[in-house]
Design a protein around this motif. Sequence first.
Motif, mmCIF file in Angstrom:
data_model
loop_
_atom_site.group_PDB
_atom_site.id
_atom_site.type_symbol
_atom_site.label_atom_id
_atom_site.label_comp_id
_atom_site.label_asym_id
_atom_site.label_seq_id
_atom_site.Cartn_x
_atom_site.Cartn_y
_atom_site.Cartn_z
ATOM 1 N N ALA A 44 7.961 0.765 5.427
ATOM 2 C CA ALA A 44 8.674 0.460 4.185
ATOM 3 C C ALA A 44 9.160 -0.985 4.170
ATOM 4 N N PHE A 45 9.630 -1.460 5.319
ATOM 5 C CA PHE A 45 10.078 -2.857 5.437
ATOM 6 C C PHE A 45 8.931 -3.816 5.139
ATOM 7 N N ILE A 46 7.746 -3.540 5.694
ATOM 8 C CA ILE A 46 6.583 -4.407 5.474
ATOM 9 C C ILE A 46 6.190 -4.410 4.001
ATOM 10 N N LEU B 285 0.554 -8.382 -2.909
ATOM 11 C CA LEU B 285 0.748 -7.132 -3.630
ATOM 12 C C LEU B 285 -0.262 -6.078 -3.187
ATOM 13 N N ALA B 286 -1.491 -6.512 -2.914
ATOM 14 C CA ALA B 286 -2.517 -5.568 -2.461
ATOM 15 C C ALA B 286 -2.147 -4.972 -1.103
ATOM 16 N N VAL B 287 -1.698 -5.825 -0.180
ATOM 17 C CA VAL B 287 -1.298 -5.327 1.144
ATOM 18 C C VAL B 287 -0.091 -4.405 1.021
ATOM 19 N N SER B 288 0.867 -4.782 0.181
ATOM 20 C CA SER B 288 2.044 -3.950 -0.019
ATOM 21 C C SER B 288 1.664 -2.582 -0.566
ATOM 22 N N GLY B 289 0.772 -2.557 -1.549
ATOM 23 C CA GLY B 289 0.330 -1.284 -2.115
ATOM 24 C C GLY B 289 -0.407 -0.428 -1.100
ATOM 25 N N PRO C 251 5.136 9.532 -1.932
ATOM 26 C CA PRO C 251 4.973 8.973 -3.284
ATOM 27 C C PRO C 251 6.270 8.449 -3.895
ATOM 28 N N LEU C 252 7.399 9.071 -3.534
ATOM 29 C CA LEU C 252 8.676 8.616 -4.082
ATOM 30 C C LEU C 252 8.963 7.174 -3.690
ATOM 31 N N PHE C 253 8.539 6.773 -2.484
ATOM 32 C CA PHE C 253 8.726 5.378 -2.086
ATOM 33 C C PHE C 253 7.927 4.454 -3.001
ATOM 34 N N SER D 135 15.625 5.473 1.932
ATOM 35 C CA SER D 135 15.809 6.916 1.771
ATOM 36 C C SER D 135 14.513 7.590 1.339
ATOM 37 N N ALA D 136 13.809 6.975 0.386
ATOM 38 C CA ALA D 136 12.559 7.555 -0.109
ATOM 39 C C ALA D 136 11.479 7.564 0.960
ATOM 40 N N ALA D 137 11.446 6.534 1.793
ATOM 41 C CA ALA D 137 10.410 6.442 2.823
ATOM 42 C C ALA D 137 10.615 7.451 3.939
ATOM 43 N N THR D 138 11.863 7.759 4.247
ATOM 44 C CA THR D 138 12.160 8.626 5.398
ATOM 45 C C THR D 138 12.574 10.034 5.011
ATOM 46 N N GLY D 139 12.893 10.238 3.733
ATOM 47 C CA GLY D 139 13.357 11.552 3.310
ATOM 48 C C GLY D 139 14.806 11.815 3.631
ATOM 49 N N ILE D 140 15.523 10.809 4.071
ATOM 50 C CA ILE D 140 16.955 10.955 4.383
ATOM 51 C C ILE D 140 17.755 10.700 3.107
#
Length: 468
Positions: free
Chosen positions: A219-221, A271-275, A283-285, A326-331
């Motif tokens: 998520a950070f990347i 943007l391509a690498v991020s996607g 998907p929420l992330f 939160s979205a990336a980890t589900g926390i």
Amino acid sequence: MPLAVDLDGTLIATDLLWESLFLLLRRKPYCLFLLPFWLLGGKARLKCAIAERVELDPASLPYRQDLLARLREDKADGRHVVLATAAPKKFAEAVAAHLGVFDSVISTEPGRNMASHVKREALIAAFGDGGFDYAGNSRADVAVFDAARQAIVVAPDRAAARWHEANGGELFSAEKPTLKTHFKMLRAHQWLKNTLIFVPLILDHDYFDPYMMGLGLLAFIAFSFSASAIYILNDFFDLALDRRHPTKSKRPFASGVLSIPFGFAAMIGLLAVSGFVATFLPPLFGLVLFGYLLATTAYSLSIKRMLLVDVLTLAGLYTMRILAGSAATGIGVSFWLLAFSVFFFLSLALVKRYVELRSTELPTGERIAGRGYRSEDQEVIAQAGMASAFSAAMVLALYIQSSAVRELYSQPWLIWPLCPIVLYITIRIWVLARRNEMHDDPIVFIISDWRSQLVGGFGAFLLFYAGL
């Protein structure tokens, strides 16, 4: 012997088509949908249609001073100097009038794009084959070099450099981009802000879980690459404003060290690498990341010029990083965390505006360039920022006293020192700002300042120990 001089990339270290395009889109975003229709009429039609709708300030352009000095010497010696450019007539004549070194102008007009062979034929018609010297920089200028008596190659691209190696001529070199230049383009130091993504992990005590930390790292990347892409886009929209700023004028695109087409390609790649990275996360992330991109783009286009709406948006963008974690980890994230982050980051966003007002000398009643603030707003901004800092500490105090803390921490009384730590960090930043000693982004300052690191590290130790 007449001297013909190209404009884009030669006399100036930028391209007016790209500059005027982003200037148009910043002021009239709906014109984005008109661009394909203009382009169907040819490149000359596109250039002239854009030029009709924007006003370019020739004084703000990044001129190559060594070449300009040479032109002024030639002009003083009585040489006939011609501005021969593919830029539209409106821009070319504005530059010529500003500099006062050109005797005539040959430029793009509707139906005639004055580039490459078209420019070559126009110069031959005016001065004869081999009857002029020519200064250019790019592949499009090679055909004109061949027709000139002598070529002056300025900051050449690969094609022009190869021509110079094979045929010789006078050479004006330009500053080469370094690795540091590219890091400045990416604003890599701003990636420190994205460490907020790890806040849900830390507060949930999952910092020793490799899988959860891996999700946080992805998520950070993704966020960092997206943020860099938006910084590049923001630089494109703010070129004229940046060039009037004492420090921002040294940015890679404002100074012309990096070209706009290169930056645009880099933005698409980021943007391509991020996607791609985001596909490995829930998907929420992806939805949060997309919302962040929309919000930051809107901020770059218009929100940054709106009084107070800009700082509220910045506070929201900081909070979105926590939501992304939160979205990336589900926390899940609590109401307390979101409320604290909004007040805390609103205070820091107000610091940024306060510092800009303090560092810019403005007459009473005049707004700071590109912002919605006046010099007389300083005290109100400072009061609001201090109030936000104390509100953040109050929310934190209420959270510490809540039942949620007793469920997460075995010794919640150890967390109480976090309140004075938050106040120390924020109030110290405001004190430094009022002393004119705050020159960095507040978030970056907190992360890089040793005093903030010391008290922040102590607070992190208390959180860790209280949760054992």
